[in-house]
Write a protein that holds these residues in place. Sequence first.
Motif, PDB file in Angstrom:
ATOM      1  N   GLN A 196       0.985  -1.093   0.139  1.00 50.59           N
ATOM      2  CA  GLN A 196      -0.108  -0.241  -0.238  1.00 50.59           C
ATOM      3  C   GLN A 196       0.654   1.390   0.233  1.00 50.59           C
ATOM      4  N   ARG A 235      -2.206  -5.085  -5.257  1.00 46.36           N
ATOM      5  CA  ARG A 235      -2.782  -4.101  -4.737  1.00 46.36           C
ATOM      6  C   ARG A 235      -4.383  -4.292  -5.199  1.00 46.36           C
ATOM      7  N   GLU A 238      -6.190  -6.231  -2.730  1.00 46.16           N
ATOM      8  CA  GLU A 238      -6.510  -5.625  -1.482  1.00 46.16           C
ATOM      9  C   GLU A 238      -8.154  -4.353  -2.195  1.00 46.16           C
ATOM     10  N   ARG A 241     -11.330  -6.602  -2.222  1.00 39.34           N
ATOM     11  CA  ARG A 241     -11.689  -6.448  -1.045  1.00 39.34           C
ATOM     12  C   ARG A 241     -12.268  -5.304  -0.681  1.00 39.34           C
ATOM     13  N   ALA A 257      -5.535   0.994  -1.737  1.00 40.33           N
ATOM     14  CA  ALA A 257      -4.705  -0.280  -2.542  1.00 40.33           C
ATOM     15  C   ALA A 257      -3.751   0.170  -2.540  1.00 40.33           C
TER      16      ALA A 257
END
Length: 294
Positions: A196, A235, A238, A241, A257
């Motif tokens: 991140q 990334r 993420e 999610r 992300a």
Amino acid sequence: MIQTFQADYHDPTGYLNIEYDRRLGYFSMTDDHLHDHYELYYLLSGERIYFIKDRTYRIKAGDFVFINRNTVHKTMESGRPDHDRIVLYIKPELFNELAILPELAEGLKEPFGWNIPILRLPSQASETAERMVSEMIDEMVHTRAGSSLLLRHRSVELLLFAYRNKHLSTVHSADSEPVLHPKAQAVVRYLNDNYQQDLALPEVAALFRISPHYLSRLFKQTTGFTFSDYLNLLRVKEAQRLLRESEDSITEIALRAGFSNFSHFGKMFKRTVQVSPRTYRQEFREVGSTRVLR
């Protein structure tokens, strides 16, 4: 003369897909992708290098490989040509479809969470597994009445076989990482923990006291990914999610992300997931708790 060969099965429910491939020569996986299903890989012949999460494994004929949902992975050639393998793509809804009790379903899914996601069995058990897989391939090639039902149940039987025989596995911690260079593994784990942040190859190379050129070559050689592709994949994972679990705007999610450029985020997301971030979120919300994610 041995020839390449392929067979596929796509279950009408959408909860199970099976691919069989006999490949000649040298082959490495080219697509970078993430998926929300479980993946069970079985190598019938040959040898492969398999990168999973932050380790690289040398896979031999007769090995099971368990890939958990949304886990970064890639297969590569090992220096030996020719291999054939079968891959099962299983969505968790399959267990409900087959009315499998929740506690048993959890057991069947357990191998996908093993610290070492490889099952290598002694000869007698390995022969049993190969026979089960060969019967599935024959059913895929010669479809007949009830093939779909049989292949669903055979897939579950294969998971049950693996779950029951974990104690026979001959792969242990001491020999589970024979391929991945220690420096490359350290970099992979660093990226897994810090994706991140604003990361660039020269700065990461300096952090690990190696040249950018050497890191670039070593990373690709040992994981199958370029440095930037791997970082983008983490990334995107993420971002998926956050799109599912938060109400943040897509712009905010891109930044959280690790993407500093929104246009680049959109391009990378679509290339990896096959749909735009907005469509991905809409599909998730429309289908709800019974969703079938890409």
